[in-house]
Design a protein around this motif. Sequence first.
Motif, PDB file in Angstrom:
ATOM      1  N   ARG A 137       0.636  -1.232   0.100  1.00 38.65           N
ATOM      2  CA  ARG A 137       0.025  -0.043   0.029  1.00 38.65           C
ATOM      3  C   ARG A 137       1.008   1.137   0.003  1.00 38.65           C
ATOM      4  N   ARG A 138       0.796   1.972  -0.913  1.00 36.28           N
ATOM      5  CA  ARG A 138       1.307   3.661  -1.111  1.00 36.28           C
ATOM      6  C   ARG A 138       1.060   4.181   0.022  1.00 36.28           C
ATOM      7  N   GLY A 139       2.062   4.795   0.710  1.00 32.25           N
ATOM      8  CA  GLY A 139       1.655   6.032   1.571  1.00 32.25           C
ATOM      9  C   GLY A 139       1.278   5.559   2.884  1.00 32.25           C
ATOM     10  N   LEU A 140       1.561   4.071   3.389  1.00 31.65           N
ATOM     11  CA  LEU A 140       1.287   3.490   4.593  1.00 31.65           C
ATOM     12  C   LEU A 140       1.801   4.220   5.701  1.00 31.65           C
ATOM     13  N   PHE A 141       3.247   4.648   5.542  1.00 30.53           N
ATOM     14  CA  PHE A 141       4.002   5.353   6.621  1.00 30.53           C
ATOM     15  C   PHE A 141       4.291   6.613   6.283  1.00 30.53           C
ATOM     16  N   TYR A 142       4.264   7.060   5.033  1.00 29.29           N
ATOM     17  CA  TYR A 142       4.445   8.443   4.819  1.00 29.29           C
ATOM     18  C   TYR A 142       2.995   9.161   4.087  1.00 29.29           C
ATOM     19  N   ARG A 143       2.801  10.416   4.697  1.00 30.91           N
ATOM     20  CA  ARG A 143       1.655  10.923   4.288  1.00 30.91           C
ATOM     21  C   ARG A 143       2.311  12.347   3.799  1.00 30.91           C
ATOM     22  N   PRO A 144       2.052  12.947   2.362  1.00 32.68           N
ATOM     23  CA  PRO A 144       2.601  14.054   2.137  1.00 32.68           C
ATOM     24  C   PRO A 144       1.608  15.316   2.830  1.00 32.68           C
ATOM     25  N   ILE A 145       2.398  16.215   2.967  1.00 29.92           N
ATOM     26  CA  ILE A 145       1.743  17.387   3.711  1.00 29.92           C
ATOM     27  C   ILE A 145       0.568  17.977   2.857  1.00 29.92           C
ATOM     28  N   LYS A 146      -0.566  18.219   3.205  1.00 30.47           N
ATOM     29  CA  LYS A 146      -1.614  18.599   2.615  1.00 30.47           C
ATOM     30  C   LYS A 146      -2.002  19.812   2.931  1.00 30.47           C
ATOM     31  N   GLN A 147      -2.368  20.576   1.987  1.00 28.14           N
ATOM     32  CA  GLN A 147      -2.940  22.220   2.130  1.00 28.14           C
ATOM     33  C   GLN A 147      -4.393  22.325   1.937  1.00 28.14           C
ATOM     34  N   GLN A 148      -5.251  22.746   2.785  1.00 25.49           N
ATOM     35  CA  GLN A 148      -6.497  23.032   2.629  1.00 25.49           C
ATOM     36  C   GLN A 148      -6.610  24.193   1.623  1.00 25.49           C
ATOM     37  N   ILE A 149      -7.576  24.180   0.590  1.00 27.37           N
ATOM     38  CA  ILE A 149      -7.865  25.115  -0.246  1.00 27.37           C
ATOM     39  C   ILE A 149      -9.410  25.186  -0.500  1.00 27.37           C
ATOM     40  N   THR A 150      -9.837  26.303  -1.122  1.00 27.80           N
ATOM     41  CA  THR A 150     -10.992  26.293  -1.618  1.00 27.80           C
ATOM     42  C   THR A 150     -11.006  26.307  -3.247  1.00 27.80           C
ATOM     43  N   LEU A 151     -11.828  25.270  -4.057  1.00 24.65           N
ATOM     44  CA  LEU A 151     -11.543  25.176  -5.269  1.00 24.65           C
ATOM     45  C   LEU A 151     -12.573  25.028  -5.895  1.00 24.65           C
ATOM     46  N   ARG A 152     -13.224  25.686  -6.829  1.00 20.57           N
ATOM     47  CA  ARG A 152     -14.433  25.448  -7.547  1.00 20.57           C
ATOM     48  C   ARG A 152     -14.319  24.717  -8.712  1.00 20.57           C
ATOM     49  N   LEU A 153     -15.059  23.665  -8.463  1.00 24.27           N
ATOM     50  CA  LEU A 153     -14.974  22.506  -9.748  1.00 24.27           C
ATOM     51  C   LEU A 153     -16.521  22.584 -10.388  1.00 24.27           C
ATOM     52  N   ASP A 154     -16.446  22.134 -11.620  1.00 29.66           N
ATOM     53  CA  ASP A 154     -18.077  21.984 -12.087  1.00 29.66           C
ATOM     54  C   ASP A 154     -18.704  20.872 -11.382  1.00 29.66           C
ATOM     55  N   ALA A 155     -20.016  20.894 -11.080  1.00 28.06           N
ATOM     56  CA  ALA A 155     -20.807  20.242 -10.331  1.00 28.06           C
ATOM     57  C   ALA A 155     -20.803  18.652 -11.062  1.00 28.06           C
ATOM     58  N   ASP A 156     -20.839  18.571 -12.418  1.00 31.45           N
ATOM     59  CA  ASP A 156     -20.789  17.425 -13.004  1.00 31.45           C
ATOM     60  C   ASP A 156     -19.653  16.435 -12.662  1.00 31.45           C
ATOM     61  N   LEU A 157     -18.403  17.124 -12.635  1.00 29.06           N
ATOM     62  CA  LEU A 157     -17.093  16.624 -12.142  1.00 29.06           C
ATOM     63  C   LEU A 157     -17.007  16.161 -10.706  1.00 29.06           C
ATOM     64  N   ILE A 158     -17.639  16.939  -9.759  1.00 31.79           N
ATOM     65  CA  ILE A 158     -17.563  16.501  -8.452  1.00 31.79           C
ATOM     66  C   ILE A 158     -18.747  15.630  -8.098  1.00 31.79           C
ATOM     67  N   ASP A 159     -19.870  15.252  -8.984  1.00 32.01           N
ATOM     68  CA  ASP A 159     -20.860  14.255  -9.063  1.00 32.01           C
ATOM     69  C   ASP A 159     -20.113  12.818  -9.275  1.00 32.01           C
ATOM     70  N   TRP A 160     -19.353  13.091 -10.403  1.00 28.56           N
ATOM     71  CA  TRP A 160     -18.657  11.696 -11.182  1.00 28.56           C
ATOM     72  C   TRP A 160     -17.813  10.951  -9.922  1.00 28.56           C
ATOM     73  N   PHE A 161     -16.967  12.082  -9.404  1.00 28.67           N
ATOM     74  CA  PHE A 161     -15.999  11.529  -8.378  1.00 28.67           C
ATOM     75  C   PHE A 161     -16.701  10.996  -7.332  1.00 28.67           C
ATOM     76  N   LYS A 162     -17.897  11.670  -6.825  1.00 27.43           N
ATOM     77  CA  LYS A 162     -18.760  11.082  -5.545  1.00 27.43           C
ATOM     78  C   LYS A 162     -19.019   9.741  -6.014  1.00 27.43           C
ATOM     79  N   ARG A 163     -19.577   9.476  -7.496  1.00 29.53           N
ATOM     80  CA  ARG A 163     -20.189   8.025  -7.629  1.00 29.53           C
ATOM     81  C   ARG A 163     -19.189   7.167  -8.119  1.00 29.53           C
TER      82      ARG A 163
END
Length: 94
Positions: A43-69
């Motif tokens: 499993r990749r990233g089991l012991f190492y987790r890259p630092i993540k940065q929280q942002i606000t990103l506007r994406l098309d609603a259909d893209l978000i819906d596709w990734f959620k499904r």
Amino acid sequence: MKKEHSNPVPPEVQAEIDALAAADRPIRTDLIPEATGDWSAARRGLFYRPIKQQITLRLDADLIDWFKRNHLQGEGYQTSINRALREYIAQHQL
């Protein structure tokens, strides 16, 4: 503030540590067996987790819906978006 260890190292263990530290011989890496075998369950990233940065990103609603499904079992849709962006970057390296 306490300067001493709450769990001091026993003298016999400290003597062994000191003896190992004083040994002036190289580590014999040729004696270490090569890692072979089936890595399909790795499993990749089991012991190492890259630092993540929280942002606000506007994406098309259909893209978000596709990734959620269509996100992978066991990961969230945001992780799937992150993975898709990484794959895109890997394919478009100059």
